[in-house]
Write an enzyme that holds these catalytic residues in place. Structure first.
Site, PDB file in Angstrom:
ATOM      1  N   ASP A  13       0.915  -1.169  -0.032  1.00 49.84           N
ATOM      2  CA  ASP A  13      -0.125  -0.090  -0.214  1.00 49.84           C
ATOM      3  C   ASP A  13       0.970   1.272   0.058  1.00 49.84           C
ATOM      4  O   ASP A  13       2.160   0.974   0.183  1.00 49.84           O
ATOM      5  CB  ASP A  13      -0.876  -0.082   1.223  1.00 49.84           C
ATOM      6  CG  ASP A  13      -1.728   1.287   1.298  1.00 49.84           C
ATOM      7  OD1 ASP A  13      -2.364   1.443   0.334  1.00 49.84           O
ATOM      8  OD2 ASP A  13      -1.798   1.880   2.364  1.00 49.84           O
ATOM      9  N   SER A  14       0.254   2.409  -0.172  1.00 50.61           N
ATOM     10  CA  SER A  14       1.200   3.746  -0.149  1.00 50.61           C
ATOM     11  C   SER A  14       1.458   3.857   1.221  1.00 50.61           C
ATOM     12  O   SER A  14       2.595   4.762   1.640  1.00 50.61           O
ATOM     13  CB  SER A  14       0.282   4.669  -0.728  1.00 50.61           C
ATOM     14  OG  SER A  14      -0.952   4.953   0.037  1.00 50.61           O
ATOM     15  N   CYS A  76      -3.780  -0.995  -2.017  1.00 53.07           N
ATOM     16  CA  CYS A  76      -4.114   0.378  -2.291  1.00 53.07           C
ATOM     17  C   CYS A  76      -5.138   0.326  -3.512  1.00 53.07           C
ATOM     18  O   CYS A  76      -4.740  -0.190  -4.697  1.00 53.07           O
ATOM     19  CB  CYS A  76      -2.883   1.112  -2.468  1.00 53.07           C
ATOM     20  SG  CYS A  76      -2.955   2.706  -3.061  1.00 53.07           S
ATOM     21  N   GLU A 154      -5.168  10.219   8.784  1.00 55.04           N
ATOM     22  CA  GLU A 154      -3.683   9.907   9.218  1.00 55.04           C
ATOM     23  C   GLU A 154      -3.480  10.768  10.467  1.00 55.04           C
ATOM     24  O   GLU A 154      -2.497  10.544  10.954  1.00 55.04           O
ATOM     25  CB  GLU A 154      -2.901  10.663   7.926  1.00 55.04           C
ATOM     26  CG  GLU A 154      -2.932   9.977   6.668  1.00 55.04           C
ATOM     27  CD  GLU A 154      -1.741   8.695   6.487  1.00 55.04           C
ATOM     28  OE1 GLU A 154      -0.728   8.950   7.263  1.00 55.04           O
ATOM     29  OE2 GLU A 154      -1.989   7.777   6.014  1.00 55.04           O
ATOM     30  N   CYS A 185     -11.246   3.272  -0.890  1.00 57.30           N
ATOM     31  CA  CYS A 185      -9.811   3.564  -0.164  1.00 57.30           C
ATOM     32  C   CYS A 185      -9.478   3.073   1.024  1.00 57.30           C
ATOM     33  O   CYS A 185     -10.565   2.784   1.762  1.00 57.30           O
ATOM     34  CB  CYS A 185      -9.912   5.144  -0.284  1.00 57.30           C
ATOM     35  SG  CYS A 185      -8.503   5.836   0.438  1.00 57.30           S
ATOM     36  N   HIS A 187      -8.144   3.850   3.495  1.00 60.92           N
ATOM     37  CA  HIS A 187      -8.393   4.608   4.627  1.00 60.92           C
ATOM     38  C   HIS A 187      -9.679   4.605   5.046  1.00 60.92           C
ATOM     39  O   HIS A 187      -9.957   5.021   6.388  1.00 60.92           O
ATOM     40  CB  HIS A 187      -7.782   6.040   4.622  1.00 60.92           C
ATOM     41  CG  HIS A 187      -6.251   6.219   4.592  1.00 60.92           C
ATOM     42  ND1 HIS A 187      -5.643   5.484   3.621  1.00 60.92           N
ATOM     43  CD2 HIS A 187      -5.489   6.925   5.351  1.00 60.92           C
ATOM     44  CE1 HIS A 187      -4.217   5.703   3.836  1.00 60.92           C
ATOM     45  NE2 HIS A 187      -4.089   6.466   4.876  1.00 60.92           N
TER      46      HIS A 187
HETATM   47  N1  DGL Z   1      -4.151   3.884  -0.467  1.00 57.65           N
HETATM   48  C1  DGL Z   1      -4.643   4.869  -1.160  1.00 57.65           C
HETATM   49  C2  DGL Z   1      -5.939   4.293  -1.741  1.00 57.65           C
HETATM   50  O1  DGL Z   1      -6.274   3.306  -1.480  1.00 57.65           O
HETATM   51  C3  DGL Z   1      -5.044   5.998  -0.080  1.00 57.65           C
HETATM   52  C4  DGL Z   1      -3.894   6.947   0.393  1.00 57.65           C
HETATM   53  C5  DGL Z   1      -3.183   7.529  -0.638  1.00 57.65           C
HETATM   54  O2  DGL Z   1      -3.697   8.476  -1.473  1.00 57.65           O
HETATM   55  O3  DGL Z   1      -1.919   7.333  -0.744  1.00 57.65           O
HETATM   56  O4  DGL Z   1      -6.289   4.645  -2.782  1.00 57.65           O
END
Ligand code: DGL
Length: 271
Positions: A13-14, A76, A154, A185, A187
């Site tokens: 993931d990011s 992600c 966050e 997403c 989050h």
């Molecule tokens: N992990 C990203 C997503 O699910 C969200 C956070 C980001 O923008 O890096 O799209």
């Protein structure tokens, strides 16, 4: 014939949001070793271009391959939207994204009117809309990017006044016309309660993570690759600020993460 494969599952993931997916995989596949990578040096992914996300995802793929994983999950949504095909083209192991699973879930559970929410990248790509319509063309799919949600999560502001205002800003226009919201997403599952509490309406809020875990299980079962590890291990790698990941990740998962290593992901430009 050997019916087990004790190599790890790779998840990336990011940042720490992908732990919402890890949590479900960890629960559903309790014998599996897991290697998680969070690209904390380069997040957010949600506002970056397709080319950049494909480049980052290929580096992470190279890293996970060097760790000898047997399957990769792109936790992600933005990376799943932009880079799934690119990784599947170069990969000799299964690569699973979150979009198909989320779309299956939404088309199964919705009464007809779905709102997909996600980052700017995911919404602009329209992948959820296309995938849902591939399954059932009669469903109405609305889409809304919610760029303020990731920084709010966050910052841990899950029940803050600002969060309620942001929810209203993004969702008010749709709420009377929809029966389901697909959380597109990583989050957003953390905002599930806040969204529910903002509206006095029975709304179905869909987190694709459970369905992703199901898909991972089915894929490993199909290839006779489930593990029989007695004491499975979960290792974490990040590209920056290991302390923040330990703090947030532990809070989020509900247990102390200790084995986090910081790596230079740009070293993995070449396979
Ligand atoms: N992990 C990203 C997503 O699910 C969200 C956070 C980001 O923008 O890096 O799209």
């Amino acid at each position: 014939m050997n019916n087990t494969d004790n190599r790890a599952i790779g998840i990336f993931d990011s940042g720490f949001g992908g732990l919402t997916v890890l949590k479900e995989i960890e629960k559903k596949l309790s014998n599996e070793n897991i290697i998680y990578f969070g690209d904390t040096a380069r997040l957010p992914y949600g506002s970056k271009s397709r080319e950049t996300i494909i480049k980052y995802s290929k580096e992470i793929y190279n890293f996970l391959k060097k760790k000898n994983v047997k399957l990769i999950v792109i936790a992600c949504n933005t990376a799943s939207s932009f880079a799934l095909e690119a990784l599947q083209e170069i990969s000799d192991i299964p690569v699973i994204g979150v979009i198909k699973a989320g779309s299956r879930c939404a088309s199964r559970e919705s009464q007809g009117n779905i709102l997909v929410i996600g980052t700017k990248g995911t919404i602009k790509s329209e992948v959820y809309k296309k995938e849902i319509h591939n399954i059932n063309n009669n469903l109405n799919v609305y889409q809304q990017a919610c760029p303020l949600f990731v920084p709010l999560v966050e910052e841990g502001m899950l029940n803050d006044e600002i969060t309620t205002l942001s929810i209203k800003k993004y969702l008010d226009n749709y709420i009377n016309n929809i029966d389901s919201i697909l959380l597109g997403c990583t989050h957003y599952p953390l905002l599930k309660e806040s969204i529910k509490n903002t509206y006095n309406k029975n709304i179905n809020i869909i987190n694709p993570a459970e369905e992703v875990a199901e898909e991972v299980f089915n894929t490993l079962q199909k290839y006779n690759q489930l593990s029989n590890n007695k004491n499975r291990k979960i290792e974490f790698y990040v590209s920056d600020d290991k302390e923040k990941f330990i703090e947030y990740g532990s809070l989020f998962l509900g247990y102390n993460i200790t084995n986090v290593e910081e790596i230079d992901i740009e070293e993995y430009k070449k396979a």
